[in-house]
Write an enzyme that holds these catalytic residues in place. Structure first.
Site, PDB file in Angstrom:
ATOM      1  N   ASP A   1       2.806  -4.437   8.298  1.00 13.96           N
ATOM      2  CA  ASP A   1       2.121  -3.711   7.955  1.00 13.96           C
ATOM      3  C   ASP A   1       1.079  -4.781   7.981  1.00 13.96           C
ATOM      4  O   ASP A   1       0.658  -5.420   6.998  1.00 13.96           O
ATOM      5  CB  ASP A   1       1.942  -3.102   6.880  1.00 13.96           C
ATOM      6  CG  ASP A   1      -0.071  -2.473   6.705  1.00 13.96           C
ATOM      7  OD1 ASP A   1      -0.244  -2.335   7.065  1.00 13.96           O
ATOM      8  OD2 ASP A   1       0.125  -1.454   4.901  1.00 13.96           O
TER       9      ASP A   1
ATOM     10  N   GLN B   1      -4.488  -5.267   6.981  1.00 15.65           N
ATOM     11  CA  GLN B   1      -5.666  -6.342   6.034  1.00 15.65           C
ATOM     12  C   GLN B   1      -5.090  -7.434   6.968  1.00 15.65           C
ATOM     13  O   GLN B   1      -6.207  -8.656   6.245  1.00 15.65           O
ATOM     14  CB  GLN B   1      -4.836  -5.822   4.813  1.00 15.65           C
ATOM     15  CG  GLN B   1      -5.222  -5.148   3.939  1.00 15.65           C
ATOM     16  CD  GLN B   1      -6.950  -4.840   3.887  1.00 15.65           C
ATOM     17  OE1 GLN B   1      -7.242  -5.277   3.989  1.00 15.65           O
ATOM     18  NE2 GLN B   1      -7.117  -3.162   4.033  1.00 15.65           N
TER      19      GLN B   1
ATOM     20  N   HIS C   1       0.945  -0.814   0.142  1.00 13.73           N
ATOM     21  CA  HIS C   1      -0.298  -0.032  -0.027  1.00 13.73           C
ATOM     22  C   HIS C   1       0.787   0.833   0.205  1.00 13.73           C
ATOM     23  O   HIS C   1       1.674   1.478   0.596  1.00 13.73           O
ATOM     24  CB  HIS C   1      -1.131  -0.027   1.330  1.00 13.73           C
ATOM     25  CG  HIS C   1      -2.038   0.776   1.154  1.00 13.73           C
ATOM     26  ND1 HIS C   1      -1.941   2.067   1.756  1.00 13.73           N
ATOM     27  CD2 HIS C   1      -3.511   0.950   1.453  1.00 13.73           C
ATOM     28  CE1 HIS C   1      -2.684   2.350   1.952  1.00 13.73           C
ATOM     29  NE2 HIS C   1      -3.643   1.855   1.504  1.00 13.73           N
TER      30      HIS C   1
ATOM     31  N   CYS D   1      -4.468   2.126  -4.200  1.00 16.11           N
ATOM     32  CA  CYS D   1      -3.472   2.652  -3.550  1.00 16.11           C
ATOM     33  C   CYS D   1      -2.179   1.712  -3.788  1.00 16.11           C
ATOM     34  O   CYS D   1      -1.659   1.707  -2.331  1.00 16.11           O
ATOM     35  CB  CYS D   1      -3.510   3.120  -1.478  1.00 16.11           C
ATOM     36  SG  CYS D   1      -4.955   4.446  -1.918  1.00 16.11           S
TER      37      CYS D   1
ATOM     38  N   LYS E   1     -10.701  -0.896  10.021  1.00 20.47           N
ATOM     39  CA  LYS E   1     -10.996  -2.407   8.969  1.00 20.47           C
ATOM     40  C   LYS E   1     -11.142  -3.596  10.146  1.00 20.47           C
ATOM     41  O   LYS E   1     -10.877  -4.466   9.358  1.00 20.47           O
ATOM     42  CB  LYS E   1      -9.707  -2.394   8.116  1.00 20.47           C
ATOM     43  CG  LYS E   1      -8.966  -1.988   7.906  1.00 20.47           C
ATOM     44  CD  LYS E   1      -8.668  -1.136   6.227  1.00 20.47           C
ATOM     45  CE  LYS E   1      -8.096   0.202   5.928  1.00 20.47           C
ATOM     46  NZ  LYS E   1      -7.701   0.040   3.897  1.00 20.47           N
TER      47      LYS E   1
END
Ligand code: PLP
Length: 557
Positions: A197, A200, A120, A360, A223
């Site tokens: 990261d 998600q 991202h 993104c 999220k």
């Protein structure tokens, strides 16, 4: 717990919307738990105080609740201590905090930073900017033709020069689960730091940062069924001690005089100003829910994802991207010969919410040689009917888009001769009796628009602010505006045809008083254009107007 029972925890699905929305965009943001809404509302309605400051009872009680949330997140990701959990406003801020801190204290000449092609933008740009400022090397772990990380080549890029490996646990664009354990292990071998990261990942996979042995792990509340504007930075405590504060003022201060300031120890050292108290309470509740229902969530997601794959695989024109085995319940796809933007517009008319475009992750799209995908992102609150409705609508939309291709013969007449043929477009659109007729008329109009030669598709002619690629070329001929333009989207080409019909041949002063909103209303088009498409059209008109402003004889006055 079957999925329909899970739905009851999310008021979105029982809200009084006149038309039912099939929500397949949970990777953009998830729906919110009733318990998250309740605790947030309760804070604002009955328990509004600041935390860590006042000593009265209510402040002490809310501060305790606030700090309990930190412990919830500690348990949620298996951190050693709650002091390793820093509140931020989201994953983006967490990554920026780490990148800017390491730039000041840790990185040195000769270091390289390694990211993956799947990242991202939030996990690319902070590193890129730091690398540029400090003259470090930014290297990229590659992906294969489907968008799956090439593991062997990636591992080879981790060398003694590598200072940081920043990698997504799960790709937001494709849903792939990356082999982060192997990457982290190799990074450890060479003494590189690792940032994962997990934005998600955390609502779909059980995470244990101690087992992973990563140095940093970041994610956002919104999220994972929680509020927006709240995020988490996990970091090993000694690293938090090494990093300088990110922002200054408020609760991160221990003592201030005009000659010197001392700071609180982590995590408060990184929490300047009044925090997002309601957000912190909300994310704590959301993390508890996920932990409690983890097994059920995973089972539901697995079944839904299999159904989605079957549905998509049954449509011959569909191409699936990413890893469809090692994946969370997110699937990106393209449809041969069909613009992803057009499909999204038509799916939206069926009340189906998906995301299209580059997600993104522009460098990933470039690596795959495409300008975007359609992304269906599920969560356990979806049900099998959602996917059935989506599958039927998708088939119908593809048929509609193919039908218009077949009906309209290719037309190679040069641009100059098109102007008179564009005249009736507005009328035909106004006369359309339903949304699908409107779109048919738009696509017909788009077909009548001459193609812009590739040499004119440049940065200068590109229009930014539309979900699809668009180019506009303006010139003045004998005092009148001449417009050309193009887009891979049939619908956008139709909209260009509408605009060109209205503005071509007009004088600069006539263009400068053009009112887009009024014009779209007159054509009954306003109601068919969502905000972002409306904005895209505004960007087209703004570009034309900007051109005219530069041509206007009055511009000096
Ligand atoms: N990283 C990934 C993988 C994401 O999917 C997103 C958001 O889509 C972000 C980072 C940025 O998250 P936020 O906008 O909540 O800061």
């Amino acid at each position: 717990m079957p999925s329909n029972i899970l739905r009851q925890y999310f008021p979105f699905f029982s809200s009084h919307r006149s038309e039912r929305c099939v929500y397949l965009d949970s990777a953009a943001t998830s729906q919110k738990l009733q318990s998250v809404i309740d605790i947030t509302q309760q804070y604002y309605q009955e328990r509004t105080v600041n935390v860590h400051r006042s000593s009265h009872q209510l402040a002490a009680s809310v501060t305790e609740q606030f700090e309990q949330s930190r412990k919830n997140i500690q348990h949620f990701i298996g951190a050693k201590s709650h002091k390793e959990i820093v509140w931020t406003k989201g994953a983006t801020e967490s990554i920026n905090l780490v990148a800017s801190g390491l730039a000041k204290n840790v990185f040195k000449t000769g270091d390289s930073i390694l990211v993956s092609a799947l990242e991202h933008h939030a996990n690319i740009v902070p590193w890129q900017q730091v690398a540029q400022a400090l003259n470090l090397q930014l290297e990229v772990m590659p992906v294969d033709a489907k968008g799956v990380l090439k593991l062997e080549e990636s591992l080879q890029l981790i060398t003694s020069n590598t200072a940081m490996v920043a990698l997504g646990h799960v790709s937001n664009a494709l849903g792939n689960i990356n082999p982060i354990e192997l990457i982290i292990a190799k990074a450890k071998e060479v003494g590189a730091l690792t940032l994962i990261d997990g934005t998600q990942a955390v609502s779909h996979l059980a995470v244990n940062v101690q087992q992973l042995d990563c140095d940093f792990y970041v994610f956002s509340g919104h999220k994972m069924f929680g509020p927006t504007g709240i995020g988490v930075l996990y970091a090993k405590y000694d690293l938090l001690e090494q990093l300088p504060p990110y922002q200054l003022g408020g609760e991160m201060i221990k003592q201030v005089s005009f000659s010197e300031t001392t700071f609180q120890p982590p995590p408060l050292k990184f929490e300047a100003g009044t925090p997002n108290i309601a957000g912190v309470l909300g994310i704590g509740v959301a993390s508890e829910f996920i932990q409690l229902h983890r097994t059920t969530l995973l089972a539901l997601e697995h079944n839904l994802y299999q159904q989605l794959l079957d549905t998509l695989s049954a449509i011959p024109q569909v191409r699936l991207w990413g890893d469809n085995v090692n994946s969370i319940c997110v699937q990106s796809f393209t449809v041969q010969g069909v613009s992803h933007y057009d499909l999204a517009v038509l799916l939206d008319k069926h009340n189906i919410a998906v995301r299209v475009g580059h997600h993104c992750a522009m460098p990933l799209m470039e690596a795959l040689g495409i300008d975007g995908t359609i992304r269906v992102s599920l969560a356990a609150y979806n049900n099998s009917a959602d996917i059935d409705i989506f599958g039927a609508a998708l088939t119908e939309c593809i048929a509609l888009l193919n039908e218009s291709v077949n009906q309209m013969a290719t037309d190679n007449t040069p641009f100059e001769h098109k102007q008179t043929r564009l005249a009736p477009i507005a009328e035909s659109i106004k006369q359309a009796k339903s949304w699908d007729q409107t779109y048919r008329q738009l696509m017909l109009a788009g077909k009548g628009l001459a193609r812009l030669q590739d040499q004119y598709k440049t940065d200068t002619t590109a229009v930014y602010g539309c979900e699809s690629q668009v180019w506009i070329k303006c010139c003045i001929d004998e005092g009148k505006l001449v417009l050309e333009g193009d887009s891979p989207s049939k619908i956008v080409r139709g909209l260009l045809a509408v605009m060109f019909e209205a503005l071509s041949g007009k004088t600069v002063n006539q263009v400068l008083v053009f009112n887009l909103a009024d014009y779209l209303e007159a054509l009954h088009l306003g109601k068919h254009l969502s905000q972002s498409r409306g904005n895209g059209l505004s960007a087209v008109v703004d570009k034309i107007i900007e051109y005219c402003q530069h041509q206007s004889p009055d511009k000096e006055s």
